[in-house]
Design an enzyme around this catalytic site. Structure first.
Site, PDB file in Angstrom:
ATOM      1  N   LEU A  56      38.905  12.274  -4.985  1.00  0.00           N
ATOM      2  CA  LEU A  56      37.783  11.387  -5.246  1.00  0.00           C
ATOM      3  C   LEU A  56      37.036  11.935  -6.455  1.00  0.00           C
ATOM      4  O   LEU A  56      36.830  13.148  -6.569  1.00  0.00           O
ATOM      5  CB  LEU A  56      36.840  11.330  -4.041  1.00  0.00           C
ATOM      6  CG  LEU A  56      37.250  10.457  -2.855  1.00  0.00           C
ATOM      7  CD1 LEU A  56      36.284  10.669  -1.701  1.00  0.00           C
ATOM      8  CD2 LEU A  56      37.300   8.998  -3.237  1.00  0.00           C
ATOM      9  N   ASP A  57      36.614  11.052  -7.348  1.00  0.00           N
ATOM     10  CA  ASP A  57      35.835  11.473  -8.507  1.00  0.00           C
ATOM     11  C   ASP A  57      34.520  12.105  -8.047  1.00  0.00           C
ATOM     12  O   ASP A  57      34.017  11.782  -6.961  1.00  0.00           O
ATOM     13  CB  ASP A  57      35.523  10.275  -9.403  1.00  0.00           C
ATOM     14  CG  ASP A  57      36.774   9.650  -9.996  1.00  0.00           C
ATOM     15  OD1 ASP A  57      37.730  10.391 -10.240  1.00  0.00           O
ATOM     16  OD2 ASP A  57      36.768   8.411 -10.213  1.00  0.00           O
ATOM     17  N   PRO A  58      33.914  12.976  -8.869  1.00  0.00           N
ATOM     18  CA  PRO A  58      32.610  13.541  -8.500  1.00  0.00           C
ATOM     19  C   PRO A  58      31.561  12.472  -8.199  1.00  0.00           C
ATOM     20  O   PRO A  58      30.711  12.662  -7.327  1.00  0.00           O
ATOM     21  CB  PRO A  58      32.227  14.357  -9.749  1.00  0.00           C
ATOM     22  CG  PRO A  58      33.551  14.776 -10.317  1.00  0.00           C
ATOM     23  CD  PRO A  58      34.464  13.605 -10.080  1.00  0.00           C
ATOM     24  N   ALA A  60      32.037   9.715  -6.683  1.00  0.00           N
ATOM     25  CA  ALA A  60      32.356   9.012  -5.441  1.00  0.00           C
ATOM     26  C   ALA A  60      31.950   9.810  -4.210  1.00  0.00           C
ATOM     27  O   ALA A  60      31.868  11.040  -4.222  1.00  0.00           O
ATOM     28  CB  ALA A  60      33.852   8.715  -5.378  1.00  0.00           C
ATOM     29  N   ARG A 202      38.249   2.512 -10.771  1.00  0.00           N
ATOM     30  CA  ARG A 202      37.610   2.440 -12.093  1.00  0.00           C
ATOM     31  C   ARG A 202      38.365   1.482 -13.016  1.00  0.00           C
ATOM     32  O   ARG A 202      37.761   0.718 -13.777  1.00  0.00           O
ATOM     33  CB  ARG A 202      37.557   3.827 -12.730  1.00  0.00           C
ATOM     34  CG  ARG A 202      36.503   4.739 -12.148  1.00  0.00           C
ATOM     35  CD  ARG A 202      36.497   6.067 -12.877  1.00  0.00           C
ATOM     36  NE  ARG A 202      37.618   6.911 -12.534  1.00  0.00           N
ATOM     37  CZ  ARG A 202      38.181   7.811 -13.346  1.00  0.00           C
ATOM     38  NH1 ARG A 202      37.711   7.959 -14.574  1.00  0.00           N
ATOM     39  NH2 ARG A 202      39.178   8.558 -12.945  1.00  0.00           N
TER      40      ARG A 202
END
Length: 337
Positions: A56-58, A60, A202
Site C-alpha cells: 500500500l502506498d504511504p 493509503a 492511482r
C-alpha cells in the site's frame, strides 16, 4: 568553565526475535510505507520472519495482511487475490505520482458533468482492460524500483499490461453536483473499486480524469478487504501497542489468525496420517486427487500441511510444506498412496 554535555538518550532495548506463525490483519496508517508498517509489527510481536502481501502506498490506509513465520509460504497466493478499495478522486489536477503526494503537473477546469457521463467513463475502465502503471511505483527494472529512477529524473517508459477491474462504481459526487466548493477547491468523486492483482488505483483515477476531460489524482485511498478476508477484523498499531503494554505478549498473540485462515478460498485435498508422513519425506502420492493444479494439503483434522500440486493423472506431490508437516516425515516403506 565547560558545561557538562547532555546525557545521551537511553538506547532502546534490542529486540529478541522468536519463531512465530500466523497472520495479522493490520490497518495500515497513513504516512508509513508497507515495509515500515511491517517492521513495526514484526518488532512488536518479536517475530523472527515476516512479510506483507501487497504493498500500500504511504498515502493509503487499510488492510495489509502481514504473514509471520510459516505463513510467509502462502504470501504469494495472497498477493494475487481480489481486493477492494474506496478512494477519493480529486478532479482537475494531475500530479507526477498520480496521487496527492506528488507534484502538480497540470491544472484544468472541470466541465459540467452528469452522473450518466461519469458512469459511462467508469464502465470504460471496468472489466479486462489495459493499464499503464504509475512511473512512481515499486515495479522493478534492472533490479531497481521505478520510483528510484523517477526521483533521479530518468526518463521512464512503461508498457501497458492486462488487468481485471471487477467493479468501478461512483459512491458520491455531491460537491461536483451542488457547486458549493469554497476557496477554489477542485471537486471530488468518492469511488468503490474491486480489482485483481497488479491493478493500480492511482492509474484508474488518472485515466478516469482523462476520460472526463479534466485529469485527476487520488486524494484518499483505503483498502477495504483482500480475499479471503472479506470482513476483516483489522488491528491498528496503537491498539496493538496498548495490548502489548497493558495485557502482555500472550494476549497480543491472540490477535493472530492461524495460517489456515489465509487458505480458505483455495482448492484443498485431505490426507491421512500415513500419507502425511510420506509427503513429509518429500514423496508423492498416487491419488486420484482433484482438482488439477495447486492445492492446499490438509490433514484429517483440517490442519494445513502446506501446498502441493496435483498432476493430470491425479497424483499429488508436495511443493511447499509447513515446518510441522515436514517434521512428521519418517520412514514409511509399507505405506501406500
Amino acid at each position: 568553565m565547560t558545561t557538562p554535555a547532555d546525557p545521551a538518550p537511553p538506547r532502546r532495548p534490542r529486540t529478541v526475535f522468536r519463531g512465530l506463525d500466523g497472520i495479522l490483519l493490520l490497518d495500515k496508517p497513513q504516512g508509513l510505507s508497507s515495509n515500515q508498517a511491517l517492521q513495526r509489527v514484526r518488532h512488536l510481536f518479536r517475530a523472527e520472519k515476516g512479510g506483507h502481501t501487497g504493498s500500500l502506498d504511504p498515502l493509503a490506509t487499510g488492510l495489509l495482511p502481514v504473514c509471520f513465520g510459516e505463513a510467509t509460504k502462502i504470501a504469494g497466493g495472497l498477493l494475487g487475490a481480489r481486493k477492494a478499495y474506496e478512494t477519493v478522486a480529486r478532479l482537475g489536477i494531475t500530479t507526477d505520482t498520480d496521487d496527492a503526494e506528488g507534484q502538480p503537473l497540470r491544472e484544468r477546469p472541470v466541465p459540467a458533468l452528469s452522473i450518466d457521463q461519469i458512469d459511462a467513463a467508469l464502465r470504460q475502465l471496468t472489466g479486462r482492460i489495459r493499464q499503464r502503471p504509475p512511473i512512481y511505483s515499486a515495479l522493478k527494472r534492472g533490479g531497481e524500483p521505478l520510483y528510484a529512477k523517477a526521483r533521479r529524473g530518468e526518463s521512464i517508459e512503461i508498457d501497458e499490461r492486462d488487468i481485471e477491474v471487477h467493479a468501478f462504481d461512483l459512491l458520491n459526487a455531491a460537491d461536483l453536483l451542488d457547486g458549493q466548493l469554497e476557496n477554489g477547491a477542485s471537486p471530488t468523486l468518492r469511488l468503490h473499486i474491486e480489482c485483481g492483482s497488479g491493478t493500480y488505483v492511482r492509474s484508474l483515477v488518472r485515466d478516469l480524469g482523462e476520460l472526463l476531460g479534466c485529469g485527476g489524482h487520488v486524494a484518499e485511498l483505503r483498502r477495504l478487504w483482500v480475499d479471503p478476508f472479506r470482513e476483516p477484523r483489522m488491528w491498528t498499531l496503537p491498539a496493538l501497542e496498548d495490548l502489548r503494554e497493558q495485557a502482555g505478549e500472550r494476549v497480543l498473540e491472540a490477535c493472530l489468525l492461524p495460517v489456515e485462515a489465509g487458505m480458505t478460498s483455495w482448492p484443498s485435498v485431505r490426507v491421512n496420517e500415513v500419507q502425511a508422513q510420506r509427503l513429509g519425506l518429500g514423496q508423492g502420492l498416487r491419488g486420484p486427487y482433484r482438482p488439477t493444479g495447486q492445492v492446499v494439503i490438509l490433514d484429517e483434522h483440517g490442519r494445513g500441511l502446506g501446498l502441493g500440486e496435483v498432476d493430470g493423472e491425479g497424483g499429488l506431490r508436495p511443493t511447499r510444506l509447513f515446518r510441522w508437516a515436514a517434521a512428521t516425515g519418517k520412514p514409511a516403506a509399507a505405506a501406500t498412496g
